[in-house]
Write an enzyme that holds these catalytic residues in place. Sequence first.
Site, PDB file in Angstrom:
ATOM      1  N   LYS A   1      34.175  42.694  42.133  1.00  8.62           N
ATOM      2  CA  LYS A   1      35.442  42.105  41.677  1.00  8.62           C
ATOM      3  C   LYS A   1      36.561  42.611  42.557  1.00  8.62           C
ATOM      4  O   LYS A   1      36.522  43.753  43.028  1.00  8.62           O
ATOM      5  CB  LYS A   1      35.732  42.503  40.228  1.00  8.62           C
ATOM      6  CG  LYS A   1      36.697  41.561  39.534  1.00  8.62           C
ATOM      7  CD  LYS A   1      35.961  40.311  39.063  1.00  8.62           C
ATOM      8  CE  LYS A   1      36.857  39.373  38.314  1.00  8.62           C
ATOM      9  NZ  LYS A   1      36.069  38.320  37.637  1.00  8.62           N
TER      10      LYS A   1
HETATM   11  P1  NAD Z   1      43.934  30.913  34.988  1.00  4.96           P
HETATM   12  O1  NAD Z   1      44.913  31.629  35.818  1.00  4.96           O
HETATM   13  O2  NAD Z   1      43.546  29.528  35.357  1.00  4.96           O
HETATM   14  O3  NAD Z   1      44.460  30.849  33.480  1.00  4.96           O
HETATM   15  C1  NAD Z   1      44.911  31.926  32.764  1.00  4.96           C
HETATM   16  C2  NAD Z   1      45.694  31.364  31.589  1.00  4.96           C
HETATM   17  O4  NAD Z   1      46.019  32.405  30.702  1.00  4.96           O
HETATM   18  C3  NAD Z   1      47.013  30.689  31.993  1.00  4.96           C
HETATM   19  O5  NAD Z   1      47.170  29.490  31.288  1.00  4.96           O
HETATM   20  C4  NAD Z   1      48.076  31.688  31.539  1.00  4.96           C
HETATM   21  O6  NAD Z   1      49.287  31.048  31.193  1.00  4.96           O
HETATM   22  C5  NAD Z   1      47.383  32.276  30.335  1.00  4.96           C
HETATM   23  N1  NAD Z   1      47.893  33.575  29.955  1.00  4.96           N
HETATM   24  C6  NAD Z   1      48.237  34.638  30.726  1.00  4.96           C
HETATM   25  N2  NAD Z   1      48.663  35.647  29.962  1.00  4.96           N
HETATM   26  C7  NAD Z   1      48.567  35.211  28.690  1.00  4.96           C
HETATM   27  C8  NAD Z   1      48.857  35.780  27.457  1.00  4.96           C
HETATM   28  N3  NAD Z   1      49.291  37.026  27.400  1.00  4.96           N
HETATM   29  N4  NAD Z   1      48.658  35.041  26.328  1.00  4.96           N
HETATM   30  C9  NAD Z   1      48.198  33.775  26.387  1.00  4.96           C
HETATM   31  N5  NAD Z   1      47.887  33.186  27.545  1.00  4.96           N
HETATM   32  C10 NAD Z   1      48.086  33.901  28.668  1.00  4.96           C
HETATM   33  O7  NAD Z   1      42.683  31.891  34.875  1.00  4.96           O
HETATM   34  P2  NAD Z   1      41.203  31.534  34.445  1.00  4.96           P
HETATM   35  O8  NAD Z   1      40.401  31.338  35.672  1.00  4.96           O
HETATM   36  O9  NAD Z   1      41.213  30.491  33.397  1.00  4.96           O
HETATM   37  O10 NAD Z   1      40.749  32.926  33.812  1.00  4.96           O
HETATM   38  C11 NAD Z   1      40.999  33.270  32.459  1.00  4.96           C
HETATM   39  C12 NAD Z   1      39.972  34.287  32.039  1.00  4.96           C
HETATM   40  O11 NAD Z   1      38.687  33.719  32.188  1.00  4.96           O
HETATM   41  C13 NAD Z   1      39.971  35.581  32.862  1.00  4.96           C
HETATM   42  O12 NAD Z   1      39.597  36.663  32.042  1.00  4.96           O
HETATM   43  C14 NAD Z   1      38.869  35.332  33.862  1.00  4.96           C
HETATM   44  O13 NAD Z   1      38.325  36.533  34.349  1.00  4.96           O
HETATM   45  C15 NAD Z   1      37.903  34.569  33.000  1.00  4.96           C
HETATM   46  N6  NAD Z   1      36.934  33.794  33.756  1.00  4.96           N
HETATM   47  C16 NAD Z   1      37.311  32.738  34.527  1.00  4.96           C
HETATM   48  C17 NAD Z   1      36.348  32.047  35.237  1.00  4.96           C
HETATM   49  C18 NAD Z   1      36.685  30.843  36.059  1.00  4.96           C
HETATM   50  O14 NAD Z   1      35.761  30.258  36.645  1.00  4.96           O
HETATM   51  N7  NAD Z   1      37.916  30.403  36.105  1.00  4.96           N
HETATM   52  C19 NAD Z   1      35.006  32.446  35.169  1.00  4.96           C
HETATM   53  C20 NAD Z   1      34.655  33.510  34.362  1.00  4.96           C
HETATM   54  C21 NAD Z   1      35.634  34.179  33.661  1.00  4.96           C
END
Ligand code: NAD
Length: 427
Positions: free
Chosen positions: A116
């Site tokens: 990571k």
């Molecule tokens: P992203 O940046 O697309 O979205 C994050 C979202 O969370 C945004 O809409 C933001 O406004 C919101 N956010 C931030 N702080 C917040 C808060 N305090 N309260 C409510 N909403 C809040 O990111 P993502 O890729 O969707 O990732 C989100 C989570 O999913 C992370 O933990 C990431 O590690 C995990 N994840 C993502 C993927 C992927 O393929 N995108 C894969 C596995 C895990």
Amino acid sequence: MSKASFDNSSANNTINPFENALTQLSETAKIIGLDNGLHQILASPKRVLTVSLPVRMDNGEIKVFIGFRSQHNDARGPFKGGIRYHPQVSIDEVKALSMWMTWKCAVANIPYGGGKGGIICDPKNLSAGETERLTRRYAFAIADIIGPHTDIPAPDVYTGGKEMAWIMDTYSMMKGNYVQPEVITGKPIAIGGSLGRNEATGRGLAITVREAAARLKINMKDSTVVVQGFGNAGQFSAQLVEEQGATMIAVSDSKGCVRNRNGISVVKLRKHKEETGSVVNYPGAESISNDELLETDCTILIPAALENQITKQNAGKIKAKIIAEASNGPTTPDADKILFQNQILVIPDILANGGGVTVSYFEWLQNLRREYWTEQEVNNRLDTNITKAFADVYDIHDKNKVDMRKASMILAVNRVVEAIKIRGLWP
Ligand code: NAD
């Protein structure tokens, strides 16, 4: 952009995610009687690199950012894991996330270890040019420890196809100046990205929800959904669970939380967010706090934002029947115990959001073979993989009467330990 705009949460930032990851590992070690030496190997990442990144800002000044890359374990294959841009990135956060990637790849049974990366920055406050210069400098700084067969990064919070393209381009130019798409996944389709990658995390999560609902005899058509974080993972999770018949009733992003018990259309909300920049002020919905969001009476709760959202303070108040963790590390170990006592089925991050890394693996395979698969092929293979992973975990949960996180950990740690033992120590 002020830090406050990231602070719409009850996130307990004093909880160290790496401590949580170590607690989960220790609890698993006890259950499976893990040898102390092997436990020690797994308790610390193989390598953690800290890099200092000087960037020329648009106003002509130089600003130095700090970035990290943590490589936890590669017994089963190259390190694999995303790169996160966020003001709260820390060395312990990336260490924890890299350990969770090791377990996630093992649960999904794909031939990768865990890594990571992250940069401490406020991405909403960087121009496109500053983001590109920062990304390329980071790619340069970690170029010697990543590679198509050693460590393959991917997108994470506040990074996406654009950043992956710059990293691929920088790496390719540095290492022989020929195109090496297989060094990174989550790329735009035009440069070797996979069809279906954008929706993959949400699709995988929806598959685990479908499987859990079937085991618990929950009818998806009568189910309500609450989503914390309407970004990539949250949006597609919501959309694909909605396609199974469920109704989303509350949702949030970094700017606020909204609820309408009669239902919020995912497609209409996406349009509203595109137009206004947030889910806030969605027509017909009431504005609520983050605590009210998490404690809303619903069938399925999907945390899809940041870590430490469900803690011992609020776990007892959660009314959902299923928690499907799209985000990494949203539930603390103390909270897990309370949720298990209350018979809430938690589909842990390392199972629920494994769809993203699984399709990243498909993207890497396509790149290595210079092949292009159809979206249907990608989705079918994903469904087969995730359904199998869910069944493997659920069997352990059922037989050993442990929660789904412990069941996933037992499966993952056993698979990684088997690989370490077979390979042996060198020298
Ligand atoms: P992203 O940046 O697309 O979205 C994050 C979202 O969370 C945004 O809409 C933001 O406004 C919101 N956010 C931030 N702080 C917040 C808060 N305090 N309260 C409510 N909403 C809040 O990111 P993502 O890729 O969707 O990732 C989100 C989570 O999913 C992370 O933990 C990431 O590690 C995990 N994840 C993502 C993927 C992927 O393929 N995108 C894969 C596995 C895990």
